[in-house]
Design a protein around this motif. Structure first.
Motif: not given
Length: 819
Positions: A498-501, A531-536, A584-586, A743-744
């Motif tokens: 799982f991954v959750s924000k 979690v990178d600067r682009c939220e990946n 980002k946002n899965a 870039s993203c």
């Protein structure tokens, strides 16, 4: 040798240099001076424009290897690209890779990675494969939008063994500030490749059938050099759990030790000790000395999660121990001030907790512990239990950047786990062997601000916690139940990873999802998280039991996990490492690949953390190439890149080596990292007129906008560095905007401050050799003069003796030092 020709290409393309460097080369080769050249400029890349109509080729180096991209602009046709290989014995395609056979061996071009980019959709991966006909190679691309720019980019990696002649099992890795890779494992005897002058050059010993020390190796950024390599350990057994480097390259090692006071000669004892102790040590940047070290523990086992499998306990699941290597689950991190934080476990009723902390008494048979240590690793700032009446484990922690609060995660079997749960996501224990948890702790250790359970009615564990640039926490782990999927797509429903924000106050999910193969059994043991600067989202892990036969940890293995067309390895023996990147946002899988050999013992770790840097580059330690004469013949070799310092497993066919792996995934977007230099030394303070060189330390942008903060005009350039002279006194905020439209995040902004003054202090010193002659003892006399009206204080100076020993703060009095 062989050559590659572009068939039908433009014979006179326009050649454009890309990203000039400030240095130059001189070439004085041979005796004919007419062929000599000096002041030859160096560029990071060159672009050949319109090699084919609306198709460019960009050449550059990465990890000391030549790399090239085809850039196909709107209106260009990928079908025009034809590469003819002259002089090769044979061309073939295997596992989507191009194999070029020559008289002296094989050269491998990894599978082509391609993507298209537009300003609306951003970067979109496009399936691309080689198309071979005799000695010519083309590309086959599916679903390419001809109105967007297509980039075809063969990917290269860095992968090396330590080369230890003694068995070494991979535990932990972390990046250095210069892109170097620190790796730590457990070493079973003499034969570790220590470097001259290293802190500990001989094996300390150990107990049982396989006595072990910690082994630490620092690899250069390309893996081609061993910058230092050392043992760390005493007369008992040691195991490294987690590594972290400060901005100066000083390495903090956290682990467990059975050596007592013999762990390190300079270590300070905190607590009565006994059994396993938690050890934390800080190495100098060159690996020759310990800046500080602590042995922390009560009378029972500390730093062990449930059962010490590494020290001889039976393998298999038990309570919070869900995977092989979970006995070493714990983590060390640092804050910007250099303070050290540790999350771990204890079974000691007299663990050395400090006064005024949030939990001063033990709760159950095993509790978590959280500690803060001073930057030099010489004293415990505070320490606290964290746990209820059953088993509890603090596995991971992270400092929230905008509040300095400590977020701790792990697993608990306690229905009375501590902390305020009012308004939290889950206020009660959900059942099963364990639930995951997250707690928010005040930075001074005085209070638990908030706690939430995270779980189902089956075993659930949090194995990672990170923040995005806005301070939102993300958690990663495994579940055996119906994990909530909220505001996101499930990548195979009913999966066990799982991954959750979360909301920062732990009151709700912002989104939550699962990924895997749709199996209630976990596919892998998670290791690294970002979690990178682009939220990946980036996750690494390993899956499948390491040997043939029944898996005592009941995992499903990695076969069937999401794989993208640009994977390093697309087919698995179900006992591999696995890397995944979620958008980002899965919303989609950006990247998925297996990594490892086929056959013999599977890739794994024996416990411990590995890490990504902020650019989305993984620094991974692996138990690699183990026991080649063991279970199953090797049908695909362990991947090692050319030119690395450890090309072979030094322990031979019946042994194991730590594999150090560094992979850049190229999804983290453009970043800015301005820093001021005088000459080649970092320096942001000087006197009028102050001439300074400003450099972007990340260097992944296509364009830079520099603002100097002193009223002079901004400068827009494609160079990562500029020179500037400050002519007035003041504090000036320098702004750097780094731009890459493909870039993203398109652009990133960062700042640094320049301080310009007129009160110059003139530094000077004298060195006196002290008797006797054979003694390496010196007196350093401070002859510096202060500016008028501003006398030096008792700590105005810092002495660095250049041998890796701790720096000394001092006034103007002489200082003695023995080398």
């Amino acid at each position: 040798a062989y050559t590659v020709q572009f068939v039908g290409a433009n014979e006179n393309p326009l050649i454009i240099p890309d990203k000039i460097l400030p240095t130059y080369n001189n070439y004085f080769i041979g005796n004919d001076s007419t062929k000599w050249k000096s002041n030859v400029k160096i560029f990071q890349a060159v672009v050949y424009k319109n090699v084919y109509p609306k198709i460019d080729v960009r050449y550059y180096s990465e990890n000391s290897q030549l790399k090239y991209d085809f850039i196909i602009h709107p209106g260009g046709s990928v079908n025009d690209i034809v590469m003819k290989f002259d002089g090769a014995d044979k061309l073939s395609i295997k596992n989507r890779e191009l194999i070029v056979k020559t008289s002296v061996g094989e050269v491998k071009e990894l599978s082509p990675y391609s993507y298209q980019f537009d300003n609306v959709k951003g970067r979109q991966v496009v399936e691309c494969n080689y198309d071979l006909a005799g000695t010519t190679v083309r590309f086959k691309v599916k679903n390419h939008d001809s109105k967007t720019t297509l980039v075809i980019d063969p990917t290269l990696i860095f992968s090396s063994f330590t080369g230890s002649r003694a068995d070494e099992y991979g535990f932990t890795a972390t990046p250095g500030p210069d892109g170097s890779l620190y790796a730590g494992g457990r070493v079973t005897g003499a034969g570790y490749p220590v470097t001259n002058g290293a802190y500990q050059m001989t094996f300390g010993g150990g107990t049982g059938n396989n006595g072990v020390d910690i082994g630490i190796t620092k690899f250069s950024s390309t893996g081609t050099q061993r910058l230092y390599s050392t043992y760390l350990g005493g007369s008992g057994n040691e195991y490294p759990h987690s590594l972290i480097s400060d901005p100066d390259g000083n390495l903090v090692v956290m682990g467990r030790s059975y050596s007592g006071s013999s762990f390190a000669t300079t270590a300070a004892r905190v607590g009565p000790g006994g059994g396993a102790d938690i050890v934390v040590a800080k190495f100098s940047a060159n690996g020759t000395a310990l800046i500080g070290s602590l042995i922390i523990g009560g009378a029972e086992d500390d730093g062990v999660n449930i059962n010490d499998v590494g020290n001889g306990a039976a393998v298999g699941q038990s309570s919070l121990l869900r995977f092989y290597g979970d006995d070493s689950r714990s983590e060390v991190v640092m804050d910007p001030q250099g303070n050290i934080y540790v999350a771990a476990q204890t079974k000691s009723i007299r663990f050395p907790v400090t006064p005024g902390v949030f939990q001063g008494n033990v709760g159950g048979a095993q509790d978590g512990v959280v500690m803060k240590i001073n930057p030099n690793c010489t004293a415990l700032t505070w320490a606290s239990y964290i746990g209820g009446s059953a088993n509890d484990g603090a596995f991971v922690l992270e400092i929230r950047p905008n509040t300095n609060e400590i977020y701790v995660g792990g697993a608990t079997a306690s229905s009375n786990f501590p902390g305020n749960k009012t308004g939290s996501l889950t206020g009660a224990f959900q059942g099963g062997d364990c639930d995951g948890f997250v707690s928010v702790i005040a930075n001074d250790g005085s209070a638990i601000i908030k706690t939430t359970y995270l779980g189902t009615n089956t075993p659930d564990v949090v194995y990672g916690i990170k923040f995005d640039k806005l301070g939102f926490p993300y958690v990663m782990g495994i579940t055996g139940g119906a994990w909530p999927v909220i505001n996101a797509t499930a990548f195979a429903p009913n999966s066990s990873q799982f991954v959750s924000k979360l909301q920062p106050d732990l009151s709700a999910y912002i989104y939550s999802t699962v990924f895997g193969t749709g199996n209630r059994k976990p596919n892998m043991s998670p290791v690294a998280f970002l979690v990178d600067r682009c939220e990946n989202i980036y996750i690494s892990g390993w899956g499948g039991w390491i040997q043939t036969g029944n898996d005592p940890y009941l995992t499903a293995g990695v076969a069937g996990m999401p794989i993208t067309p640009d994977a390093i390895k697309s087919v698995t023996d179900n006992r591999d490492f696995y890397f995944i990147v979620l958008k980002k946002n899965a919303t989609q899988v950006l990247y998925g690949t297996f990594f490892g050999q086929d056959g013999a013992e599977g890739e794994h770790v024996d416990g411990g953390t590995s890490r990504y840097d902020q650019q989305g580059v993984i620094y991974q330690a692996i138990c690699a190439n183990c026991f080649q004469n063991g279970p199953g013949q090797i049908t695909r070799p362990y991947p090692i890149t050319p030119g690395v310092i450890g090309p072979v497993n030094g322990a031979g066919r019946n042994g194991c080596n730590l594999g150090a792996v560094k992979i850049s995934f190229n999804f983290s977007g453009v970043a800015a990292g301005p820093k001021a230099f005088v000459g080649n030394d970092p320096d942001s303070t000087g006197c009028v007129p102050f001439a300074v060189t400003l450099r972007d330390t990340v260097r992944n942008a296509k364009q830079y906008i520099w603002s100097f903060g002193d009223g002079t005009p901004d400068i827009t350039t494609d160079s990562f560095e500029v020179d500037h002279v400050y002519g007035t006194v003041g504090n000036f905020v320098v702004r750097l905007i780094a731009i890459d439209s493909t870039s993203c995040n398109i652009r990133d902004t960062a700042y640094t401050t320049i301080r310009v003054r007129t009160d110059r202090a003139n530094l000077a010193m004298n060195i006196v050799k002290l008797p006797p002659c054979e003694d390496l003892n010196y007196r350093f006399e401070n002859l510096s003069t202060a500016p008028p009206g501003k006398p030096f204080g008792p700590n105005s100076f810092v002495w660095d003796f250049g041998d890796g020993s701790p720096r000394v703060n001092a006034g103007t009095a002489p200082v003695n030092h023995r080398y």
